[in-house]
Design an enzyme around this catalytic site. Structure first.
Site, PDB file in Angstrom:
ATOM      1  N   GLY A 113      67.610  55.233  36.277  1.00  0.00           N
ATOM      2  CA  GLY A 113      67.320  53.827  36.616  1.00  0.00           C
ATOM      3  C   GLY A 113      65.977  53.620  37.273  1.00  0.00           C
ATOM      4  O   GLY A 113      65.788  52.675  38.034  1.00  0.00           O
ATOM      5  N   ALA A 114      65.018  54.495  36.993  1.00  0.00           N
ATOM      6  CA  ALA A 114      63.753  54.444  37.729  1.00  0.00           C
ATOM      7  C   ALA A 114      62.579  54.069  36.833  1.00  0.00           C
ATOM      8  O   ALA A 114      61.427  54.286  37.187  1.00  0.00           O
ATOM      9  CB  ALA A 114      63.507  55.799  38.406  1.00  0.00           C
ATOM     10  N   GLY A 115      62.861  53.520  35.652  1.00  0.00           N
ATOM     11  CA  GLY A 115      61.776  53.079  34.770  1.00  0.00           C
ATOM     12  C   GLY A 115      61.317  54.142  33.801  1.00  0.00           C
ATOM     13  O   GLY A 115      60.315  53.982  33.118  1.00  0.00           O
ATOM     14  N   LEU A 116      62.072  55.262  33.707  1.00  0.00           N
ATOM     15  CA  LEU A 116      61.668  56.340  32.792  1.00  0.00           C
ATOM     16  C   LEU A 116      62.601  56.449  31.573  1.00  0.00           C
ATOM     17  O   LEU A 116      62.563  57.444  30.858  1.00  0.00           O
ATOM     18  CB  LEU A 116      61.602  57.687  33.521  1.00  0.00           C
ATOM     19  CG  LEU A 116      60.580  57.811  34.661  1.00  0.00           C
ATOM     20  CD1 LEU A 116      60.533  59.236  35.189  1.00  0.00           C
ATOM     21  CD2 LEU A 116      59.187  57.376  34.220  1.00  0.00           C
ATOM     22  N   GLY A 117      63.439  55.459  31.361  1.00  0.00           N
ATOM     23  CA  GLY A 117      64.234  55.441  30.130  1.00  0.00           C
ATOM     24  C   GLY A 117      65.318  56.509  30.074  1.00  0.00           C
ATOM     25  O   GLY A 117      65.617  57.047  28.998  1.00  0.00           O
ATOM     26  N   SER A 118      65.927  56.803  31.228  1.00  0.00           N
ATOM     27  CA  SER A 118      66.947  57.861  31.260  1.00  0.00           C
ATOM     28  C   SER A 118      68.150  57.517  30.375  1.00  0.00           C
ATOM     29  O   SER A 118      68.645  58.372  29.622  1.00  0.00           O
ATOM     30  CB  SER A 118      67.410  58.113  32.694  1.00  0.00           C
ATOM     31  OG  SER A 118      67.870  56.890  33.246  1.00  0.00           O
ATOM     32  N   ALA A 120      68.376  55.549  27.767  1.00  0.00           N
ATOM     33  CA  ALA A 120      68.060  55.607  26.330  1.00  0.00           C
ATOM     34  C   ALA A 120      68.023  57.051  25.859  1.00  0.00           C
ATOM     35  O   ALA A 120      68.546  57.379  24.780  1.00  0.00           O
ATOM     36  CB  ALA A 120      66.722  54.934  26.063  1.00  0.00           C
ATOM     37  N   ASP A 163      62.813  51.345  24.731  1.00  0.00           N
ATOM     38  CA  ASP A 163      63.224  52.668  25.222  1.00  0.00           C
ATOM     39  C   ASP A 163      63.865  53.520  24.132  1.00  0.00           C
ATOM     40  O   ASP A 163      63.557  54.701  23.983  1.00  0.00           O
ATOM     41  CB  ASP A 163      64.247  52.517  26.357  1.00  0.00           C
ATOM     42  CG  ASP A 163      63.615  52.021  27.640  1.00  0.00           C
ATOM     43  OD1 ASP A 163      62.508  51.460  27.561  1.00  0.00           O
ATOM     44  OD2 ASP A 163      64.233  52.191  28.697  1.00  0.00           O
TER      45      ASP A 163
HETATM   46  O1  PMV Z   1      63.346  50.016  33.720  1.00  0.00           O
HETATM   47  P1  PMV Z   1      63.484  50.232  32.260  1.00  0.00           P
HETATM   48  O2  PMV Z   1      62.861  51.498  31.784  1.00  0.00           O
HETATM   49  O3  PMV Z   1      64.867  50.029  31.747  1.00  0.00           O
HETATM   50  O4  PMV Z   1      62.602  49.078  31.576  1.00  0.00           O
HETATM   51  C1  PMV Z   1      62.924  47.707  31.666  1.00  0.00           C
HETATM   52  C2  PMV Z   1      61.868  46.999  30.892  1.00  0.00           C
HETATM   53  C3  PMV Z   1      62.040  45.501  30.768  1.00  0.00           C
HETATM   54  O5  PMV Z   1      60.940  45.039  29.968  1.00  0.00           O
HETATM   55  C4  PMV Z   1      61.959  44.819  32.115  1.00  0.00           C
HETATM   56  C5  PMV Z   1      63.350  45.129  30.087  1.00  0.00           C
HETATM   57  C6  PMV Z   1      63.437  45.606  28.654  1.00  0.00           C
HETATM   58  O6  PMV Z   1      64.565  45.847  28.187  1.00  0.00           O
HETATM   59  O7  PMV Z   1      62.407  45.698  27.975  1.00  0.00           O
END
Ligand code: PMV
Length: 330
Positions: A113-118, A120, A163
């Protein structure tokens, strides 16, 4: 027994704006989730996930009872189960084996959940390994599509294709609505990731941007400006020699616009500034924001060393561009 792995990703440009039909460029990185699947004799599904930056948990469900046996916080397990449950359904459907029982083990070195697409990466690897275990090999487009459907369901229709497509294909990709393609001939991108140990709430952050955008024309313009910047970044990426300094400038700009939309955080800003002051080409948050990770472009040791000493940065690591995408390990 089958084993598949799939990479996590950083957003070089375009998160949040992608939700409103603007383009985005996520890039797969050399941090993977590995999923091992073995067919069972009954119709149950048993999941073992020791390494999801959770404390470690085991869930078993299926058969007579829908209630899983578990020993960690409910919301994290519910989310993880939703993804794995969806992946199992997709694999069973692809293999036309609706009652197949499976033992699944997940290992991941991608922070959750930290923006690295874990999520997916886990879903892509799980569908691929489970479908193969049930006798079906999915093509990459079909795999990415099935993985997207799982994310889309679990995230209540809010997920973009970024992702799941990026994790399946690897390399740098471009996503705009349902349009998606790999960017060819992208040179080396020397990424460094800084992680504050936390996670933002994607649903809340996306809702916050939507509200701003609905309320203020200048916020809608900000979202469009991110789209414009992505077009420029994508052209730079596909030129002869990748101009890292110009890419870095665009990353800095992108971070500023995301900040204006209210999705940065003090910890993310302080890591971004530490990296910039250490001489990085550029730095920005990656993903939904609110906490989690930043991505830095730097081919020296400067930014990583600076992040190692930045209060609030729990971990910093180099992350090369991963050109493989999903990988069949056995
Ligand atoms: O935090 P992540 O890696 O799930 O990215 C979210 C990215 C958003 O653009 C905010 C939402 C999306 O599904 O694209």
């Amino acid at each position: 027994m089958t084993v598949s792995s799939a990479p996590g990703k950083v957003y070089l440009f375009g998160e949040h704006a992608v939700v409103y039909g603007e383009p985005a460029v996520p890039c797969a990185i050399e941090r993977r989730a590995r999923v091992t699947v073995e067919r069972r004799d009954d119709d149950r599904v048993r999941v073992n996930a020791d390494d999801l930056t959770l404390d470690g948990f085991t869930v078993a469900w299926g058969g007579e009872s829908d209630a899983p046996e578990l020993n960690v916080p409910n919301n994290l397990v519910e989310a993880a189960m939703g993804y794995l449950d969806g992946a199992v359904e997709q694999a069973r459907d692809a293999a036309e084996a609706p009652d197949a029982g499976l033992d699944i083990s997940v290992e991941s070195d991608i922070p959750l959940g930290a923006g690295l697409g874990s999520s997916a990466a886990v879903v892509v690897a799980a569908i691929d390994a489970a479908a193969r275990e049930l006798g079906t090999e999915l093509g990459r487009e079909a795999l990415a599509d099935r993985a997207f459907r799982v994310e889309h369901d679990v995230q209540d229709g809010q997920a973009s294709r970024a992702d799941t497509f990026c994790s399946t294909m690897g390399g740098a990709v471009r996503v705009q609505g349902d349009d998606r393609r790999q960017l060819d001939e992208v040179g080396n991108l020397p990424f460094v990731v800084g992680y504050d140990g936390g996670a933002g709430d994607t649903g809340e952050l996306v809702a916050g941007v939507r509200e701003l955008r609905d309320r203020h024309p200048f916020a809608a313009d900000t979202v469009e400006a991110i789209g414009d910047l992505v077009w420029e970044g994508e052209t730079l990426l596909q030129g002869e020699d990748t101009p890292l300094d110009e890419l870095g400038q665009l990353m800095n700009f992108n971070h500023g616009l995301l900040s204006a939309l209210g999705v940065s955080a003090r910890s993310l800003d302080s890591m971004v500034w530490a990296a910039r002051e250490a001489g990085a080409y550029g730095a920005k948050l990656t993903g939904a924001g609110g906490g989690g990770c930043i991505v830095v472009l730097d081919d020296s040791e400067g930014a990583k060393t600076a992040l190692d000493y930045t209060p609030g940065c729990e971990e910093a690591f180099r992350a090369e561009l991963d050109t493989d995408g999903v990988r069949r390990e056995s």
